[in-house]
Motif scaffolding. Sequence first.
Motif, short mmCIF file in Angstrom:
data_model
loop_
_atom_site.label_atom_id
_atom_site.label_comp_id
_atom_site.label_asym_id
_atom_site.label_seq_id
_atom_site.Cartn_x
_atom_site.Cartn_y
_atom_site.Cartn_z
N MET A 135 37.08 31.84 89.12
CA MET A 135 36.33 31.49 87.91
C MET A 135 36.04 29.99 87.89
SD MET A 135 37.42 31.99 83.89
CE MET A 135 37.39 33.77 84.01
N THR A 136 34.84 29.64 87.49
CA THR A 136 34.45 28.24 87.38
C THR A 136 35.28 27.53 86.33
OG1 THR A 136 32.19 28.71 88.06
CG2 THR A 136 32.56 26.68 86.83
N THR A 137 35.75 26.34 86.66
CA THR A 137 36.51 25.52 85.72
C THR A 137 35.64 24.35 85.26
OG1 THR A 137 38.63 26.08 86.73
CG2 THR A 137 38.56 24.09 85.37
N VAL A 138 35.52 24.20 83.95
CA VAL A 138 34.70 23.15 83.36
C VAL A 138 35.58 22.23 82.52
CG1 VAL A 138 32.77 22.64 81.81
CG2 VAL A 138 32.66 24.62 83.31
N LEU A 139 35.44 20.94 82.76
CA LEU A 139 36.08 19.93 81.92
C LEU A 139 35.14 19.58 80.78
CD1 LEU A 139 38.24 17.69 81.34
CD2 LEU A 139 36.86 16.20 82.83
N VAL A 140 35.63 19.66 79.55
CA VAL A 140 34.87 19.25 78.37
C VAL A 140 35.56 18.03 77.78
CG1 VAL A 140 34.02 19.89 76.09
CG2 VAL A 140 34.11 21.61 77.92
N THR A 141 34.86 16.91 77.72
CA THR A 141 35.42 15.71 77.10
C THR A 141 34.92 15.61 75.66
OG1 THR A 141 33.62 14.18 77.66
CG2 THR A 141 35.28 14.61 79.38
N GLY A 142 35.66 14.86 74.84
CA GLY A 142 35.29 14.80 73.43
C GLY A 142 35.44 16.14 72.76
N ALA A 143 36.48 16.90 73.15
CA ALA A 143 36.58 18.31 72.79
C ALA A 143 36.81 18.55 71.30
CB ALA A 143 37.71 18.97 73.59
N THR A 144 37.28 17.56 70.57
CA THR A 144 37.48 17.77 69.13
C THR A 144 36.25 17.39 68.32
OG1 THR A 144 38.37 15.55 68.66
CG2 THR A 144 39.93 17.23 69.43
N GLY A 145 35.23 16.87 68.96
CA GLY A 145 34.04 16.41 68.25
C GLY A 145 33.17 17.56 67.75
N LYS A 146 32.25 17.21 66.87
CA LYS A 146 31.37 18.21 66.24
C LYS A 146 30.55 18.97 67.27
CE LYS A 146 27.53 16.73 64.59
NZ LYS A 146 26.52 16.03 63.76
N VAL A 147 29.95 18.26 68.22
CA VAL A 147 29.09 18.91 69.20
C VAL A 147 29.91 19.86 70.09
CG1 VAL A 147 27.53 18.56 71.15
CG2 VAL A 147 27.38 17.07 69.15
N ALA A 148 31.08 19.41 70.51
CA ALA A 148 31.92 20.26 71.35
C ALA A 148 32.31 21.54 70.63
CB ALA A 148 33.17 19.49 71.78
N LEU A 188 29.45 23.87 70.67
CA LEU A 188 29.19 24.37 72.02
C LEU A 188 30.18 25.43 72.45
CD1 LEU A 188 27.75 24.14 74.81
CD2 LEU A 188 29.39 22.30 75.34
N ARG A 189 31.36 25.42 71.91
CA ARG A 189 32.49 26.23 72.38
C ARG A 189 32.14 27.67 72.73
NH1 ARG A 189 35.80 28.49 74.72
NH2 ARG A 189 38.03 28.71 74.33
N PRO A 190 31.39 28.42 71.90
CA PRO A 190 31.14 29.84 72.23
C PRO A 190 30.40 30.04 73.55
CG PRO A 190 30.64 29.41 69.92
CD PRO A 190 30.86 28.08 70.57
N ALA A 191 29.65 29.04 74.01
CA ALA A 191 28.89 29.20 75.25
C ALA A 191 29.78 29.16 76.48
CB ALA A 191 27.83 28.10 75.36
N LEU A 192 31.03 28.75 76.32
CA LEU A 192 31.92 28.57 77.46
C LEU A 192 33.02 29.63 77.52
CD1 LEU A 192 32.31 24.68 77.22
CD2 LEU A 192 30.58 25.99 78.46
N ASP A 193 32.86 30.68 76.75
CA ASP A 193 33.91 31.71 76.67
C ASP A 193 34.22 32.37 78.00
OD1 ASP A 193 34.44 31.31 74.01
OD2 ASP A 193 33.18 32.95 73.30
N ASP A 194 33.24 32.45 78.90
CA ASP A 194 33.45 33.14 80.17
C ASP A 194 33.91 32.19 81.29
OD1 ASP A 194 32.67 35.55 79.04
OD2 ASP A 194 30.56 35.28 79.60
N LEU A 195 34.20 30.95 80.92
CA LEU A 195 34.63 29.96 81.90
C LEU A 195 36.06 29.53 81.65
CD1 LEU A 195 31.44 27.68 81.80
CD2 LEU A 195 31.93 29.53 83.40
N SER A 196 36.68 29.00 82.69
CA SER A 196 37.98 28.36 82.52
C SER A 196 37.73 26.93 82.05
CB SER A 196 38.74 28.36 83.85
OG SER A 196 39.94 27.62 83.75
N VAL A 197 38.28 26.57 80.91
CA VAL A 197 37.97 25.28 80.29
C VAL A 197 39.20 24.38 80.27
CG1 VAL A 197 37.24 24.13 78.15
CG2 VAL A 197 36.15 26.27 78.85
N ARG A 198 38.98 23.13 80.62
CA ARG A 198 39.96 22.07 80.40
C ARG A 198 39.37 21.14 79.34
NH1 ARG A 198 41.65 19.09 85.66
NH2 ARG A 198 42.52 21.17 86.03
N ALA A 199 40.01 21.04 78.20
CA ALA A 199 39.47 20.30 77.07
C ALA A 199 40.30 19.04 76.83
CB ALA A 199 39.48 21.17 75.81
N VAL A 200 39.64 17.89 76.82
CA VAL A 200 40.36 16.63 76.64
C VAL A 200 39.71 15.82 75.53
CG1 VAL A 200 41.02 16.60 79.07
CG2 VAL A 200 39.01 15.29 78.34
#
Length: 254
Positions: free
Chosen positions: A1-14, A17-29
């Motif tokens: 599974m693809t792993t995606v790093l999301v920065t600024g994860a607590t921000g409004k835009v993140a 965006l969250r529902p679009a990444l449900d099928d991915l492995s996410v690292r949120a920082v």
Amino acid sequence: MTTVLVTGATGKVAQLLRPALDDLSVRAVDIKHVTGWDGAQTAVGDLADPAFTAAAVEGVDDVVHLAADPRPAAPWRDLRGPNADAVVNLLEASAEAGVRRVVLASSVHAMGGYVRHGGPMVDPSWPARPCCPYGASKAFAEAYGATIADGGGPAVICLRLGGCQPEPTDLGTTLGWLAPGDLQQLVSAALATDVRYGTYFGVSANTRGIFDYTNATDELGYRPRFDAEAYAPGLPEGDGGLCRLAAASAGRSV
């Protein structure tokens, strides 16, 4: 599974965006405690710290970089760490770690100097012309991204995001509104593209829109489905956070 790093994860835009990444492995920082990302790997730290950034990108396939100080009139002393040093660290660490792609959140403010009442649509191919210090920091991020992509590093897809919120809040917002559903589609398209480097306006299909997203349709397959005009009746006057419209409303030359 693809792993995606999301920065600024607590921000409004993140968060939008969250529902679009449900099928991915996410690292949120983020620089503060990360919430709202159930099931994701999380880490707290400052991307202006090269060691933290190197650890954050290790083992990820793609990066969605949303972390920034978003205040248009913030002084450079506040913008330099989160909007310049952090971007350089992230792009260089991504190149070193073999990351495939960085989706870099830029802003319409990077081109806000072209905004005019009754003026032409702003073309994404024009040279950057920021309207504020924040916009200048985003123009720098785009330029540094180009050097990384052209130098054999990861692909860098720069998304000049408009005002992303569930509904437009004033008539000024209708010029550059980005619906959450369109944000999700655009970032998903950017994560799937073979483009090596590009700059694209992230706005919805707004009847009153002033930012031309044609190249995002042609190159990324982005087809926005929402229009701020549906909310326009009854909205108050306002600048929608666009600096040059704010200047015009104050009677200054634009």
